[in-house]
Design a protein around this motif. Structure first.
Motif, PDB file in Angstrom:
ATOM      1  N   ALA A 157     -81.662 104.309 -50.737  1.00  0.00           N
ATOM      2  CA  ALA A 157     -80.306 104.370 -50.178  1.00  0.00           C
ATOM      3  C   ALA A 157     -80.019 105.730 -49.560  1.00  0.00           C
ATOM      4  O   ALA A 157     -79.509 105.830 -48.436  1.00  0.00           O
ATOM      5  N   SER A 158     -80.339 106.800 -50.296  1.00  0.00           N
ATOM      6  CA  SER A 158     -80.070 108.141 -49.771  1.00  0.00           C
ATOM      7  C   SER A 158     -80.933 108.446 -48.556  1.00  0.00           C
ATOM      8  O   SER A 158     -80.470 109.058 -47.586  1.00  0.00           O
ATOM      9  N   SER A 161     -79.536 106.755 -45.573  1.00  0.00           N
ATOM     10  CA  SER A 161     -78.410 107.518 -45.037  1.00  0.00           C
ATOM     11  C   SER A 161     -78.899 108.675 -44.179  1.00  0.00           C
ATOM     12  O   SER A 161     -78.314 108.980 -43.137  1.00  0.00           O
ATOM     13  N   LEU A 296     -72.044 101.246 -48.596  1.00  0.00           N
ATOM     14  CA  LEU A 296     -71.772 101.592 -49.999  1.00  0.00           C
ATOM     15  C   LEU A 296     -70.761 100.623 -50.604  1.00  0.00           C
ATOM     16  O   LEU A 296     -70.921 100.175 -51.750  1.00  0.00           O
ATOM     17  N   ARG A 300     -71.198  97.093 -53.630  1.00  0.00           N
ATOM     18  CA  ARG A 300     -70.396  96.976 -54.848  1.00  0.00           C
ATOM     19  C   ARG A 300     -69.572  95.700 -54.893  1.00  0.00           C
ATOM     20  O   ARG A 300     -68.807  95.487 -55.838  1.00  0.00           O
ATOM     21  N   THR A 350     -77.134  95.709 -44.281  1.00  0.00           N
ATOM     22  CA  THR A 350     -76.944  95.490 -45.717  1.00  0.00           C
ATOM     23  C   THR A 350     -76.979  94.003 -46.047  1.00  0.00           C
ATOM     24  O   THR A 350     -77.521  93.603 -47.086  1.00  0.00           O
TER      25      THR A 350
END
Length: 421
Positions: A157-158, A161, A296, A300, A350
Motif C-alpha cells: 500500500a505504501s 502511494s 484508503l 475500510r 482498488t
C-alpha cells in the motif's frame, strides 16, 4: 519473516508465475539494494504520464504546424491511449519471457525514442511516436504494480502511494513546464516535448543495475497453480468483472478527454496559454488528494457505493462548470475535476483488488480492465475533437462526457457491491 517455502510460493501478480529457488535468489539480490530499487521505481513512475501531459498545452501549436483539424489533432492524444490498451495485452507475456526488470528497462528506452520521434518534422512521425509512447507506458502501467506486489508484499500500500504520487508529480511538472520550456529553450514546441526524453533516459539508467542483478531470474519461473486444484476464474465471462472493467474505462475516458483538451478549452475562451498550462498543472496536482484518500477509505468499507457517488459527482460538477463558466471558475473546476479524477483512478484500481478472490484472479482482472478500459478511453479525445469541429463549440462534447459520468455512476454502483469475481 517468511520461510523459504513461503517465499517461493509468492505469486507474481502480473506474470502469473511463481519463482523457483534461482528466481528467489535473484530477487533477494535485488532487495539487498533497496535504495537502488526505490530510485528506479520513482524515476520510472515519474515517466508514466509525462509524455501525455506535456502535449496538452501545446496541441494548438502542433495543430498549426501541421495544419491539422480538430479531429486530426485529437489523434495526437488518442493514439497513445489506444496503445495503452493494446500494449497491456502483451505486457504479461513479455514479463514472463524476459523478466519484469528487463521489460521495464526496455519500456523506458522505447518511451524516450517515442518522445523524440514525435518532434520530427513529419506528421507520420508524430503519430508513430504516439504509438511508441503509448506502448511503452502500457508496459510500465501493467508491470509496475506487479513488481511492487512481488518485492514489497508487506508494504504494497505504501509503495503504491509512492509510485502513484510520483506518476502524478511527473504529470504536474510536465503540464506546468510545457510553455515555459518552450520559451526557455527557444526551439518551439519540438524542444519542449523533446526535453522529456532526458527524463526517460535517466530512469532507464537507474534501472540498468536491476537488470544486471536480475539477469539470472528469467526462465527460472513456473506457472502458478491455483490452490486445491481449482480452475482459474474466467473473468471475461463474469458480469462483475465487466462492471469493474467498464468503470475503469469510463473514468479513464473522462480523464483523457481532459488531458487532451482542457488547456484548449481555456484558450478557446480567451485565456492565455501560460495560464491555461498552469491551471492544467494544478488539475494534475489536486489529483494527489483523491488518489491518496479514496483508496484508503475504500479499503475500510464493505461496499464502496458512497465513494462511487462522490467521485462521479465531483467530475460531473467540474465538467458542468467548464460548460457554464470555463474561465471565471477555472481554478475551482480544475480542483473539483482533479480530486474526482484522482479518486476515480484510485477507486478503479482498488476495486480490481477488492472484487478479486485471489492474486491470480486480480492479475487477470487487472489485465482485462486495463486492456478494455484504455481502448474505451482512446475514443474520448477523438470523439470530443470531432464534436467540437462539427459544432464549433465545446458544449456538446462536455454534455457527452456528462453522459459518461452518469453511465459510470450506474456501472460503478454495481461494481462497488461487496462480492468477488
Amino acid at each position: 519473516m517468511r520461510t523459504e517455502e513461503e517465499t517461493r510460493m509468492l505469486v507474481d501478480a502480473e506474470a502469473g508465475v511463481r519463482p523457483s529457488a534461482a528466481g528467489t535468489a535473484a530477487r533477494r539480490a535485488l532487495l539487498a539494494h533497496p535504495a537502488v530499487l526505490l530510485v528506479g521505481i520513482v524515476l520510472a513512475s515519474l515517466n508514466m504520464r509525462v509524455a501525455l501531459a506535456s502535449v496538452a498545452p501545446l496541441v494548438g501549436e502542433i495543430s498549426g504546424a501541421f495544419g491539422l483539424s480538430a479531429t486530426a489533432s485529437s489523434l495526437v492524444t488518442s493514439v497513445p491511449v489506444l496503445f495503452l490498451g493494446l500494449g497491456a495485452l502483451v505486457a504479461p507475456s513479455l514479463g514472463r519471457r524476459f523478466g519484469t526488470e528487463r521489460v521495464l528497462f526496455a519500456a523506458l528506452l522505447l518511451l524516450g525514442i517515442g518522445i523524440l520521434a514525435r518532434v520530427l518534422p513529419s506528421v507520420y512521425a508524430l503519430y508513430a511516436g504516439g504509438v511508441l509512447v503509448g506502448t511503452a507506458i502500457a508496459l510500465l502501467n501493467v508491470l509496475m504494480p506487479g513488481l511492487i506486489k512481488r518485492d514489497f508484499p508487506d508494504r504494497a500500500a505504501s509503495m503504491t502511494s509512492v509510485y502513484t504520487g510520483a506518476m502524478i508529480a511527473g504529470a504536474t511538472a510536465a503540464a506546468a513546464a510545457a510553455v515555459p520550456l518552450e520559451n526557455a529553450l527557444g526551439g518551439g514546441w519540438e524542444a519542449s516535448l523533446g526535453f522529456w526524453s532526458l527524463l526517460a533516459a535517466v530512469a532507464a539508467l537507474a534501472w540498468l543495475p536491476q537488470v544486471l542483478i536480475a539477469r539470472g531470474r528469467t526462465g527460472h519461473e513456473v506457472r502458478a497453480v491455483p490452490a486445491g486444484g481449482a480452475r482459474p476464474v474466467r473473468v471475461w465471462r463474469s458480469a462483475l468483472a465487466w462492471q469493474v472493467t467498464l468503470f475503469m474505462g469510463l473514468q479513464s475516458l473522462w480523464t483523457y478527454v481532459l488531458i487532451a483538451w482542457m488547456p484548449t478549452i481555456f484558450t478557446d475562451h480567451g485565456m492565455s496559454r501560460s495560464t491555461a498550462g498552469m491551471i492544467f498543472a494544478f488539475n494534475n496536482l489536486t489529483q494527489v488528494a483523491g488518489a491518496f484518500a479514496v483508496p484508503l477509505l475504500a479499503g475500510r468499507m464493505r461496499g464502496q457505493r458512497p465513494l462511487i457517488v462522490l467521485v462521479t459527482t465531483l467530475v460531473a460538477a467540474g465538467y458542468a462548470g467548464l460548460a457554464v463558466a470555463p474561465v471565471e471558475g477555472a481554478w475551482l473546476w480544475s480542483a473539483l475535476l482533479g480530486i474526482g479524477q484522482g479518486g476515480g483512478i484510485g477507486l478503479a484500481l482498488t476495486l480490481i483488488v477488492l472484487r478479486s478472490g485471489d492474486a491470480a484472479t486480480a492479475a487477470r482482472l487487472s489485465g482485462m480492465a486495463q486492456t478494455v478500459g484504455y481502448l474505451m478511453a482512446a475514443a474520448g479525445p477523438l470523439a470530443a475533437g470531432a464534436l467540437h469541429q462539427a459544432t464549433g463549440s465545446w458544449t456538446l462534447p462536455i454534455c457527452g462526457v456528462l453522459g459518461v459520468c452518469a453511465t459510470a455512476l450506474a456501472v460503478g454502483l454495481l461494481a462497488a457491491r461487496n462480492r468477488t469475481v
